[in-house]
Design an enzyme around this catalytic site. Structure first.
Site, PDB file in Angstrom:
ATOM      1  N   LYS A 243       0.851  -1.216   0.000  1.00  0.00           N
ATOM      2  CA  LYS A 243       0.000   0.000   0.000  1.00  0.00           C
ATOM      3  C   LYS A 243       0.873   1.248   0.000  1.00  0.00           C
ATOM      4  O   LYS A 243       0.676   2.176  -0.780  1.00  0.00           O
ATOM      5  CB  LYS A 243      -0.903   0.014   1.228  1.00  0.00           C
ATOM      6  CG  LYS A 243      -1.543   1.367   1.534  1.00  0.00           C
ATOM      7  CD  LYS A 243      -2.363   1.348   2.795  1.00  0.00           C
ATOM      8  CE  LYS A 243      -1.621   1.515   4.061  1.00  0.00           C
ATOM      9  NZ  LYS A 243      -1.286   2.894   4.438  1.00  0.00           N
ATOM     10  N   ASN A 244       1.870   1.269   0.888  1.00  0.00           N
ATOM     11  CA  ASN A 244       2.653   2.487   1.075  1.00  0.00           C
ATOM     12  C   ASN A 244       3.657   2.749  -0.047  1.00  0.00           C
ATOM     13  O   ASN A 244       4.222   3.827  -0.132  1.00  0.00           O
ATOM     14  CB  ASN A 244       3.350   2.464   2.440  1.00  0.00           C
ATOM     15  CG  ASN A 244       2.332   2.635   3.550  1.00  0.00           C
ATOM     16  OD1 ASN A 244       1.178   2.975   3.295  1.00  0.00           O
ATOM     17  ND2 ASN A 244       2.754   2.384   4.777  1.00  0.00           N
TER      18      ASN A 244
ATOM     19  N   CYS B 192      -5.087  12.984  12.967  1.00  0.00           N
ATOM     20  CA  CYS B 192      -4.892  11.546  12.814  1.00  0.00           C
ATOM     21  C   CYS B 192      -4.812  10.929  14.206  1.00  0.00           C
ATOM     22  O   CYS B 192      -4.178  11.484  15.098  1.00  0.00           O
ATOM     23  CB  CYS B 192      -3.596  11.264  12.052  1.00  0.00           C
ATOM     24  SG  CYS B 192      -3.240   9.514  11.905  1.00  0.00           S
TER      25      CYS B 192
ATOM     26  N   ARG C 263       0.637  14.974  13.187  1.00  0.00           N
ATOM     27  CA  ARG C 263       1.384  14.660  11.955  1.00  0.00           C
ATOM     28  C   ARG C 263       1.524  15.902  11.089  1.00  0.00           C
ATOM     29  O   ARG C 263       0.902  16.031  10.038  1.00  0.00           O
ATOM     30  CB  ARG C 263       0.696  13.539  11.189  1.00  0.00           C
ATOM     31  CG  ARG C 263       0.667  12.237  11.977  1.00  0.00           C
ATOM     32  CD  ARG C 263      -0.030  11.118  11.245  1.00  0.00           C
ATOM     33  NE  ARG C 263       0.755  10.602  10.128  1.00  0.00           N
ATOM     34  CZ  ARG C 263       0.347   9.571   9.378  1.00  0.00           C
ATOM     35  NH1 ARG C 263      -0.802   8.984   9.633  1.00  0.00           N
ATOM     36  NH2 ARG C 263       1.079   9.128   8.380  1.00  0.00           N
TER      37      ARG C 263
ATOM     38  N   ASP D 280       5.032   0.812  12.155  1.00  0.00           N
ATOM     39  CA  ASP D 280       3.821   0.123  11.680  1.00  0.00           C
ATOM     40  C   ASP D 280       3.752  -1.330  12.140  1.00  0.00           C
ATOM     41  O   ASP D 280       2.778  -2.013  11.848  1.00  0.00           O
ATOM     42  CB  ASP D 280       3.739   0.193  10.149  1.00  0.00           C
ATOM     43  CG  ASP D 280       3.597   1.622   9.638  1.00  0.00           C
ATOM     44  OD1 ASP D 280       3.846   1.850   8.445  1.00  0.00           O
ATOM     45  OD2 ASP D 280       3.267   2.505  10.448  1.00  0.00           O
TER      46      ASP D 280
ATOM     47  N   ARG E 280      -8.273  -0.871   5.135  1.00  0.00           N
ATOM     48  CA  ARG E 280      -7.475   0.190   4.522  1.00  0.00           C
ATOM     49  C   ARG E 280      -6.104  -0.324   4.102  1.00  0.00           C
ATOM     50  O   ARG E 280      -5.494   0.197   3.172  1.00  0.00           O
ATOM     51  CB  ARG E 280      -7.244   1.336   5.505  1.00  0.00           C
ATOM     52  CG  ARG E 280      -8.504   2.019   5.990  1.00  0.00           C
ATOM     53  CD  ARG E 280      -8.123   3.232   6.756  1.00  0.00           C
ATOM     54  NE  ARG E 280      -7.486   4.165   5.821  1.00  0.00           N
ATOM     55  CZ  ARG E 280      -7.673   5.480   5.902  1.00  0.00           C
ATOM     56  NH1 ARG E 280      -8.403   5.966   6.876  1.00  0.00           N
ATOM     57  NH2 ARG E 280      -7.100   6.285   5.037  1.00  0.00           N
TER      58      ARG E 280
HETATM   59  C1  EPZ Z   1       4.441   7.010   6.275  1.00  0.00           C
HETATM   60  O1  EPZ Z   1       3.684   8.097   6.799  1.00  0.00           O
HETATM   61  C2  EPZ Z   1       3.503   5.807   6.236  1.00  0.00           C
HETATM   62  N1  EPZ Z   1       2.349   6.126   5.416  1.00  0.00           N
HETATM   63  C3  EPZ Z   1       3.024   5.471   7.647  1.00  0.00           C
HETATM   64  O2  EPZ Z   1       2.265   4.259   7.581  1.00  0.00           O
HETATM   65  C4  EPZ Z   1       4.233   5.186   8.516  1.00  0.00           C
HETATM   66  O3  EPZ Z   1       3.808   4.982   9.838  1.00  0.00           O
HETATM   67  C5  EPZ Z   1       5.197   6.397   8.477  1.00  0.00           C
HETATM   68  O4  EPZ Z   1       5.558   6.703   7.126  1.00  0.00           O
HETATM   69  C6  EPZ Z   1       6.479   6.124   9.233  1.00  0.00           C
HETATM   70  O5  EPZ Z   1       7.115   4.988   8.777  1.00  0.00           O
HETATM   71  C7  EPZ Z   1       2.447   5.986   4.076  1.00  0.00           C
HETATM   72  O6  EPZ Z   1       3.474   5.685   3.514  1.00  0.00           O
HETATM   73  C8  EPZ Z   1       1.210   6.235   3.278  1.00  0.00           C
HETATM   74  P1  EPZ Z   1       6.502  10.432   8.291  1.00  0.00           P
HETATM   75  P2  EPZ Z   1       4.277   9.598   6.761  1.00  0.00           P
HETATM   76  O7  EPZ Z   1       6.350  11.734   7.590  1.00  0.00           O
HETATM   77  O8  EPZ Z   1       5.154   9.765   5.595  1.00  0.00           O
HETATM   78  C9  EPZ Z   1       6.973  13.687  11.765  1.00  0.00           C
HETATM   79  C10 EPZ Z   1       0.445   2.811   7.914  1.00  0.00           C
HETATM   80  O9  EPZ Z   1       0.085   2.277   8.975  1.00  0.00           O
HETATM   81  N2  EPZ Z   1       6.908  14.696  10.689  1.00  0.00           N
HETATM   82  O10 EPZ Z   1       7.685   9.598   7.958  1.00  0.00           O
HETATM   83  O11 EPZ Z   1       3.126  10.504   6.942  1.00  0.00           O
HETATM   84  C11 EPZ Z   1       5.652  12.912  11.899  1.00  0.00           C
HETATM   85  O12 EPZ Z   1       4.731  13.612  12.687  1.00  0.00           O
HETATM   86  C12 EPZ Z   1       0.878   4.295   7.939  1.00  0.00           C
HETATM   87  O13 EPZ Z   1       0.501   2.248   6.802  1.00  0.00           O
HETATM   88  C13 EPZ Z   1       7.135  16.012  11.021  1.00  0.00           C
HETATM   89  O14 EPZ Z   1       7.358  16.361  12.183  1.00  0.00           O
HETATM   90  O15 EPZ Z   1       5.159   9.586   8.096  1.00  0.00           O
HETATM   91  C14 EPZ Z   1       6.140  11.621  12.527  1.00  0.00           C
HETATM   92  O16 EPZ Z   1       6.249  11.791  13.895  1.00  0.00           O
HETATM   93  C15 EPZ Z   1       0.567   4.973   9.217  1.00  0.00           C
HETATM   94  N3  EPZ Z   1       7.087  16.928   9.998  1.00  0.00           N
HETATM   95  C16 EPZ Z   1       7.508  11.418  11.873  1.00  0.00           C
HETATM   96  O17 EPZ Z   1       7.921  12.693  11.405  1.00  0.00           O
HETATM   97  C17 EPZ Z   1       6.840  16.572   8.689  1.00  0.00           C
HETATM   98  O18 EPZ Z   1       6.787  17.440   7.800  1.00  0.00           O
HETATM   99  C18 EPZ Z   1       7.517  10.419  10.713  1.00  0.00           C
HETATM  100  O19 EPZ Z   1       6.450  10.718   9.860  1.00  0.00           O
HETATM  101  C19 EPZ Z   1       6.615  15.224   8.394  1.00  0.00           C
HETATM  102  C20 EPZ Z   1       6.662  14.296   9.416  1.00  0.00           C
END
Ligand code: EPZ
Length: 421
Positions: free
Chosen positions: A22-23, A117, A122, A308, A400
């Protein structure tokens, strides 16, 4: 609405085939906006999140054919519109990764902010910082990100947020930078296999990306991109979830189609807990005699232990003798599953961004409520070992990210039914 009804106690046995990721699929489908030519994506799982992404593309006047049974999506973005509305974006946070390709292709777009979320705060500050560094004017107004530029110009960008690298932030920047003037150098880029897969697809389209999969990525901008075909990688989190199901149920399961090299941190942790994991070509055999030992887990960006898989690992530890400390370093508040596991008799205390899990002799079945994708998978795992019946409600969360999870578990010998609430 549907729920899953699980009668626990059966060790899982047999072979399960992992679906496409998915991701990986979501940003790759978004990347098709970067060209007017047709693209074909294969190995796409039949999930509600994929449907949401297709719906948004159609809303943007993009031609999308989704051959669900074959796992194939054909896309042609001849003249995409530039506004992704709140009504659609709010259904799926990942639609934020439309920002990069729309800005890269159209130089002017408006994408709704994803909103709240349950797994925690996020923000997308790193996404916006990166696009501004490429020379875009970016403002947030009325719940929308407005981004425009005359042209994007490659430069050096550090993409490290409060919790390290960002996956979709890196994806957005890659998709904006591929058509920029000059070379972009991303430092602290996310290294997830899904990012590598996106880079492979973009390079198939004619992009010039080097270093994907490492923290330093270089993107040499090109004039235009062509249509391309691509098969997405297998879903490492779905694979990890079935490995955890074998471990918690004291079973013997062959997980086929997964890439073991994407799951090092998971099988390493399972082995530390006393699970046997044999890695053969294209499959992993996971065996447990149920005699596990408590282990501590700290989630990290890839190649660290994936957030995850945190809830699923917590579920295993609820029925493992001893005390394990599970610390969330990526989404500090991602513990929605804990109170619901408490309803099954688990003994888990939350301390800041850690869960202190005291293993109990057994869980007992009860109705529980799914809150998010991975929390719901963990409740299903707990239901596989709980005494009596467990009812997991709101399973649209499961759908999902897991293709036919109940059918796959039944094939492994689980007593699990999908029934209408
Ligand atoms: C991706 O989300 C995945 N989603 C998530 O999977 C996964 O948990 C996550 O990466 C971490 O591995 C998809 O790929 C669709 P991040 P993403 O930006 O990209 C902080 C699932 O269960 N952050 O890497 O949104 C954020 O708050 C889902 O399949 C900032 O502070 O995650 C988090 O604490 C859930 N500022 C950390 O970084 C930003 O601009 C990592 O988030 C962006 C992120």
């Amino acid at each position: 609405m549907e729920k899953l009804v699980i009668s626990g106690g059966d060790p899982l046995h047999g072979t399960v085939y992992v679906s496409g990721s998915k991701n990986a699929a979501l940003p790759i489908i978004a990347a098709t906006l970067l060209t007017a030519e047709p693209c074909v994506i294969r190995g796409v799982p039949d999930l509600s999140d994929i449907k949401f992404m297709c719906d948004i593309l159609r809303w943007l006047s993009v031609e999308v054919k989704h051959h669900k049974r074959d796992g194939v999506i054909e896309v042609q973005a001849a003249h995409p519109l530039s506004v992704a509305p709140y009504e659609l974006v709010r259904k799926m946070r990942a639609s934020v990764c439309l920002l990069g390709p729309l800005l890269g292709r159209l130089h002017n777009c408006k994408v709704s902010l994803p909103g709240g979320c349950v797994i925690g705060d996020r923000p997308i500050d790193q996404h916006l910082k990166g696009l501004k560094r490429l020379g875009a004017e970016v403002k947030v107004q009325n719940g929308y990100v407005h981004a425009r530029c005359d042209e994007l110009v490659g430069t050096d960008i550090f993409m490290g947020g409060r919790f390290g690298s960002t996956v979709l932030g890196t994806a957005n920047l890659m998709m904006a930078a591929v058509l920029a003037q000059g070379t972009t150098r991303i430092e602290s880029a996310a290294c997830e296999p899904e990012i590598e897969d996106l880079a492979i697809f973009l390079n198939h389209m004619g992009a010039k990306i080097r270093g994907a999969g490492s923290h330093i990525m270089e993107i040499e901008g090109v004039e235009a991109l062509q249509g391309a075909e691509h098969t997405v990688i297998p879903d490492r989190i779905e694979a990890g979830t079935f490995m955890a199901a074998a471990a918690i149920s004291g079973g013997d399961v062959e997980v086929k189609g997964a890439r073991a090299e994407h799951l090092h941190a998971v099988w390493d942790k399972l082995e530390e807990a006393g699970v046997t994991v044999e890695r053969n070509n294209g499959s992993m055999r996971v065996r447990s005699n149920g005699d596990l030992k408590a282990v501590d887990v700290i989630t990290m960006p890839y190649p660290g232990f994936p957030t995850d898989m945190q809830a699923q690992m917590s579920a295993i530890m609820t029925v493992t003798p001893g005390i394990s400390v599970i610390t969330e370093k990526v989404f500090p508040g991602r513990f929605m599953h804990v109170s619901e596991m408490g309803r099954l008799g688990a003994d888990v205390a939350l301390e800041g961004s850690s869960a202190i899990v005291k293993g109990v002799d057994g869980l007992s079945g009860a109705p529980v409520m799914a809150s998010d994708l991975r929390a719901s998978a963990a409740l299903v795992l707990a239901g596989l070992v709980a005494d009596g019946e467990t009812e997991v409600n709101r399973i649209y969360h499961v759908d999902r990210g897991y293709e036919e999870i109940d059918k796959k578990l039944r094939q492994l010998g689980a007593r699990i039914e999908r029934v209408s609430e």
